[in-house]
Every structure is written in structure tokens, then in C-alpha cells.
Scaffold this motif. Sequence first.
Motif, mmCIF file in Angstrom:
data_model
loop_
_atom_site.group_PDB
_atom_site.id
_atom_site.type_symbol
_atom_site.label_atom_id
_atom_site.label_comp_id
_atom_site.label_asym_id
_atom_site.label_seq_id
_atom_site.Cartn_x
_atom_site.Cartn_y
_atom_site.Cartn_z
ATOM 1 N N CYS A 1 5.202 46.231 94.634
ATOM 2 C CA CYS A 1 5.622 45.418 95.788
ATOM 3 C C CYS A 1 6.001 44.007 95.330
ATOM 4 C CB CYS A 1 4.486 45.305 96.816
ATOM 5 S SG CYS A 1 4.100 46.857 97.643
ATOM 6 N N LEU A 2 5.141 43.392 94.528
ATOM 7 C CA LEU A 2 5.358 41.995 94.126
ATOM 8 C C LEU A 2 6.550 41.883 93.169
ATOM 9 C CD1 LEU A 2 1.640 40.830 93.675
ATOM 10 C CD2 LEU A 2 3.082 40.718 95.723
ATOM 11 N N ARG A 3 6.664 42.809 92.215
ATOM 12 C CA ARG A 3 7.749 42.751 91.221
ATOM 13 C C ARG A 3 9.111 43.005 91.873
ATOM 14 N NH1 ARG A 3 10.524 40.982 88.347
ATOM 15 N NH2 ARG A 3 11.226 41.596 86.289
ATOM 16 N N MET B 1 5.843 34.483 98.807
ATOM 17 C CA MET B 1 6.815 34.287 97.713
ATOM 18 C C MET B 1 8.215 34.037 98.266
ATOM 19 S SD MET B 1 5.676 37.755 95.655
ATOM 20 C CE MET B 1 7.189 37.857 94.722
ATOM 21 N N VAL C 1 -1.024 42.397 101.093
ATOM 22 C CA VAL C 1 0.079 42.433 100.119
ATOM 23 C C VAL C 1 1.385 41.978 100.778
ATOM 24 C CG1 VAL C 1 1.456 43.936 98.608
ATOM 25 C CG2 VAL C 1 -1.032 44.185 98.680
ATOM 26 N N ARG D 1 0.724 47.837 94.428
ATOM 27 C CA ARG D 1 0.791 46.400 94.749
ATOM 28 C C ARG D 1 1.684 45.664 93.746
ATOM 29 N NH1 ARG D 1 -2.141 42.309 92.492
ATOM 30 N NH2 ARG D 1 -1.994 40.308 93.594
ATOM 31 N N GLU E 1 10.105 39.998 93.874
ATOM 32 C CA GLU E 1 10.616 38.936 92.984
ATOM 33 C C GLU E 1 12.090 39.131 92.689
ATOM 34 O OE1 GLU E 1 6.917 38.037 89.979
ATOM 35 O OE2 GLU E 1 8.677 38.994 89.133
ATOM 36 N N GLU F 1 1.361 38.394 100.788
ATOM 37 C CA GLU F 1 1.667 37.829 99.453
ATOM 38 C C GLU F 1 3.181 37.774 99.234
ATOM 39 O OE1 GLU F 1 -0.757 38.806 95.728
ATOM 40 O OE2 GLU F 1 -1.254 40.484 97.039
ATOM 41 N N VAL F 2 3.860 38.865 99.664
ATOM 42 C CA VAL F 2 5.327 38.900 99.508
ATOM 43 C C VAL F 2 5.955 37.782 100.333
ATOM 44 C CG1 VAL F 2 7.409 40.248 100.004
ATOM 45 C CG2 VAL F 2 5.427 41.369 98.967
#
Length: 274
Positions: free
Chosen positions: A24-26, A54, A47, A21, A29, A50-51
Amino acid sequence: MTGRMAEKVSIITGGASGIGRACCLRFAEEGAKIVVADLNLERATAVSDEVASMGGEAIALAVDTSIPEEVEGMANSAVETFGKIDACVAAAGISHAGYVSREAEEQAGADRHDRQDMMLIDKSLSSWQRVLDVNLTGVMLTNQLVAKQMAESDGGAIVNIASVAGKTALMGASDYCVSKAGVWMLTKCGAIELARYGIRVNAVGPGYIRTSMSGAATSNDAWVEDRIKETPLRRLGEPSDIANACLYLCSDEASFVTGEIIFPDGGLIADSRS
Ligand SMILES: NC(=O)c1ccc[n+]([C@@H]2O[C@H](COP(=O)([O-])OP(=O)(O)OC[C@H]3O[C@@H](n4cnc5c(N)ncnc54)[C@H](O)[C@@H]3O)[C@@H](O)[C@H]2O)c1
């Protein structure tokens, strides 16, 4: 999107939780398009949401990485959706045969010492086989089927999540340790065989990281204190510590790095006392 992974299509297996996870987020970004691939579709979808929140692009896929047809379907879906695959982090894994990744607090309630088959002398063949199927064969299938797609376009970068347990034996975890040592050698074999297609293959070997997988242990204050004492940087790792290492290895900054393993472990295995 701009960033160190701008427009790079990235598959993250085990992307629904913990280290996956965080990757995925990093990666999102830094501008990557994300395929969140996991056994648990509900958490994978959370998840990918969440992406999206962002401002990134992501899809969620249900995949058991130990099943060849499902891994092939994952690679095909990534290409159908985004046109190619540039990067892959193979983070799907289990600590033991009966492990089910949940919220860390809930996992903390599952006492691993209730298990009867930890030691080699008691290990059932089916327990041994399940850990090897997911942690080693699953990573091999992911590498193979993602590489086939990468080879048909511009190449790419693969990062396999190993562990300090691939280098240092842990009591009661022979299946896990052997699977992670295998991932390290698979990474080196993949690096020399796939270089001709412009594909780099590296590994990351985390030390003690706070996730669902370590939840049963990290809820034990005495255990945490002991691990901190043996870690020169005097803390446990966070999933973001591992995601940052994966990001470097998947980015163009690592364009001459292949067949390597990085141990983000706070100095654990560098310390001769450990
Ligand atoms: N947490 C640590 O201290 C630590 C240390 C070293 C290595 N690792 C490795 O990091 C990786 C990620 O673990 P984590 O700590 O984030 O645990 P986690 O339980 O939070 O995440 C693992 C994810 O993998 C998924 N998964 C499990 N089996 C799968 C399968 N067959 N197919 C697809 N998805 C599957 C789970 O559903 C879960 O979402 C694992 O390979 C683990 O061995 C973890």
C-alpha cells in the motif's frame, strides 16, 4: 500524482499488515490510488490514514477474501469509488488455521509449537480446509472478481503472493505449502486465460520476511541465526523487499511479463543445500 503507478487504482488484500501494508505504502509513493482490503478494518483504516498523510488517496474496506460476496463487494466498491481497477496484489493469507495477524511483538508471544495439529498425520479436516479457503480459494476469488472488473475496462495487472513454501516442503505446514503451490499454478492458469482481456497475472514467492506472520519465529534468536545461515544474502527479508517486486510486476515496466513467479528470498531456493 506522478510516478510508476500514477493514477493506477490498486487493490491490496491483506493490506492492513506486513507485506500488504508495505505494498500500500510503496504503490502510493508511486502515485497509485489504494484500496486497503483486510479482515481487520481498524488496522486497514490506519494504513489508509498513512497513505493520506503521504498526500495519497486511499479507502479501507473490511473483507474476508474467503467469502465470494465480500470479495465481489470489494471489487464493486473500488470501481464505485475510483472508477476502475488497474492493479491488485492478493496478499491476504494465514500461516495456519488458528493464525490471527497482530502486532509482530504480540504474535511473537504466540508459540506455534503449542499446536497439536501441525503434522499431516494429526491434521484436522477443518484446519486444512481453513488454510486452503483463505490462501488458495481466497486468492482465486480475488483474481476472478477483480478480473471481471478489469475486463470491462482497460485490463490490468494482478500479483498473487505465494511463498518459497510453494516450492520447498516445510515440516508441519502441509496445508500452507499446498495452498502456496496452488497459488503458483493458479497464477499460470490465470495468465493464459486472462491475457485476452489485457490482464497480466504474476506471483511473488517471498523467503523469510519479518512480519507479524513470522513474529513467533523471528523472536527466537536461534531460529533467525539458522535462517540467515541458509540464506545466501545473509539476512531476513523486509516487507519492502516484497513490495518492490510487486511494484515492478504491476507497473508498465512489466508489460510483457505474465505467468511468472519471482522469488525475493535472498537466494534461498537457488542454493542446492536448502
Ligand atoms: N512473512 C513471511 O515470511 C512470508 C513468507 C512467504 C509468504 N508470505 C505470505 O505473504 C502474505 C502476507 O503475509 P504477512 O507476512 O504480511 O502476514 P501478516 O499477518 O502481517 O499480514 C496478513 C494480512 O492478511 C489479513 N488476512 C488474513 N486472512 C484474511 C482474510 N480471510 N481476508 C482478508 N484479509 C485477511 C490479516 O488480517 C493481515 O492483515 C501471506 O499470503 C503470506 O502467506 C509471508
